[in-house]
Design an enzyme around this catalytic site. Structure first.
Site, PDB file in Angstrom:
ATOM      1  N   LEU A  98       0.827  -1.209   0.000  1.00  0.00           N
ATOM      2  CA  LEU A  98       0.000   0.000   0.000  1.00  0.00           C
ATOM      3  C   LEU A  98       0.863   1.262   0.000  1.00  0.00           C
ATOM      4  O   LEU A  98       2.014   1.234   0.441  1.00  0.00           O
ATOM      5  CB  LEU A  98      -0.935  -0.028   1.209  1.00  0.00           C
ATOM      6  CG  LEU A  98      -1.881  -1.247   1.249  1.00  0.00           C
ATOM      7  CD1 LEU A  98      -2.541  -1.388   2.602  1.00  0.00           C
ATOM      8  CD2 LEU A  98      -2.915  -1.141   0.143  1.00  0.00           C
ATOM      9  N   LYS A 210      15.286  -0.559   5.136  1.00  0.00           N
ATOM     10  CA  LYS A 210      14.786   0.102   3.921  1.00  0.00           C
ATOM     11  C   LYS A 210      14.946   1.618   4.008  1.00  0.00           C
ATOM     12  O   LYS A 210      15.389   2.273   3.056  1.00  0.00           O
ATOM     13  CB  LYS A 210      13.323  -0.268   3.703  1.00  0.00           C
ATOM     14  CG  LYS A 210      12.616   0.483   2.562  1.00  0.00           C
ATOM     15  CD  LYS A 210      13.202   0.134   1.205  1.00  0.00           C
ATOM     16  CE  LYS A 210      12.578   0.977   0.076  1.00  0.00           C
ATOM     17  NZ  LYS A 210      11.228   0.551  -0.288  1.00  0.00           N
ATOM     18  N   LYS A 279       8.704  10.992  -0.277  1.00  0.00           N
ATOM     19  CA  LYS A 279       8.016  10.311   0.826  1.00  0.00           C
ATOM     20  C   LYS A 279       8.995   9.484   1.671  1.00  0.00           C
ATOM     21  O   LYS A 279       9.016   9.589   2.897  1.00  0.00           O
ATOM     22  CB  LYS A 279       6.929   9.401   0.268  1.00  0.00           C
ATOM     23  CG  LYS A 279       6.315   8.437   1.281  1.00  0.00           C
ATOM     24  CD  LYS A 279       5.768   7.201   0.589  1.00  0.00           C
ATOM     25  CE  LYS A 279       5.809   6.018   1.501  1.00  0.00           C
ATOM     26  NZ  LYS A 279       5.487   4.751   0.815  1.00  0.00           N
TER      27      LYS A 279
END
Length: 329
Positions: A98, A210, A279
């Site tokens: 998502l 990450k 982001k």
């Protein structure tokens, strides 16, 4: 009469030919995939392609066109669910991919507020979240799954590296965070969608890896763009400079695999968008503030990506190179 000796046939097993189930009776497995966007759709396609044909994949996305297209492509092995609850009700393993932390939190809030009953088989549900979100949201979701006893589930974070190209090719790298006891089961499923599965430690560490990696990527992408412009302004041919960097100490992914002079020829289309890098950089900065890490380059990098997004739109993030070039004239 001499007894004939028959040769022993050695059968090569498929990745999922040995089920991780307590029963010895063969039964078809069920999987769920929530989120069929640019990354999720090719990941789910690889999963469906590599699963045994008898298994069923339940899918859900708010974009009905995406689920319809997916079902038309794969046929009877795919069931389109009307809600995330329906996906989970029928599935032993559920993958979520998502866009934002709020989407992940929303899905699991819905599930834990009105959980489907445990599976009749008694199999514990495995939730694998491959979204890139903040560590705190992921840990909160993990706790909510563990505390919802009627859901009978466990949760791992498994963000990816490799982009849309890697998702389509099935060559993604998964950074896996979760309790050690569940990792073999998670790795078995992830191997159908990626080439490398890297266990990072306890819950949340996959995302920690990450975010650290993508912070470095954000900085190195700007550095490569600046270096390529510097060399050209000093009189170097761009291909010569690219080759020099890629056999020297400046070599990195942004110089070798995603060099802006190559992407310029394609109009900077596709790839990892500026909006996504903005982001991820924001999530890395948020994580640094929470843990007390000092990121000296972060503020300027955030400024660069915010400006480039406004000027150039969400093309490949190597378009920073074009933005720098345009400012020189």
């Amino acid at each position: 009469m001499k007894q004939q000796v028959l040769p022993i046939l050695r059968l090569r097993s498929s990745p999922l030919s040995c089920r991780l189930f307590s029963t010895t009776v063969r039964r078809d497995a069920t999987y769920g995939f929530i989120g069929l966007g640019k990354m999720g759709a090719p990941m789910a396609a690889n999963l469906r392609t590599k699963l045994p044909k008898e298994d069923t994949l339940y899918i859900f996305d708010v974009n009905k066109a995406a689920t319809t297209e997916f079902q038309q492509k794969f046929g009877s092995g795919v069931q389109v669910a009307s809600s995330v609850g329906e996906v989970v009700e029928h599935s032993e393993t559920i993958i979520t991919m998502l866009p934002e932390p709020a989407h992940v939190a929303g899905v699991f809030k819905t599930l834990t507020a009105s959980p489907p009953p445990p599976l009749k088989s008694g199999t514990q549900r495995l939730f694998i979240d491959s979204s890139t979100i903040d560590v705190s949201t992921s840990l909160a979701v993990s706790r909510s799954v563990s505390e919802c006893k009627s859901l009978n589930g466990t949760f791992v974070d498994a963000p990816v590296s490799g982009g849309v190209v890697g998702a389509a090719a099935g060559t993604l790298t998964f950074m896996l965070g979760g309790h050690e006891s569940i990792l073999p089961r998670a790795k078995e499923i992830l191997s159908l969608m990626g080439a490398r599965i890297l266990p990072c430690g306890a819950p949340g560490t996959g995302l920690a890896a990450k975010l650290a990696n993508n912070y470095l990527l954000a900085i190195s992408n700007i550095g490569v763009a600046e270096a390529m412009r510097l060399g050209q302004k000093l009189g170097l041919e761009k291909d010569v400079l690219k080759n020099v960097i890629n056999v020297s100490s400046g070599k990195c992914w942004s110089s070798e695999i995603n060099n802006p002079i190559d992407n310029e020829l394609k109009g900077f289309e596709g790839g990892f968008g500026v909006a996504l890098m903005k982001k991820d950089l924001g999530l890395a900065v948020q994580a640094a503030q929470a843990c007390g890490a000092k990121l000296e380059m972060a503020e300027k990098a955030q400024e660069v990506y915010a400006t480039v997004l406004q000027k150039e739109g969400s093309k490949d993030f190597s378009i920073v190179y074009k933005w720098l070039k345009d400012r020189e004239t």
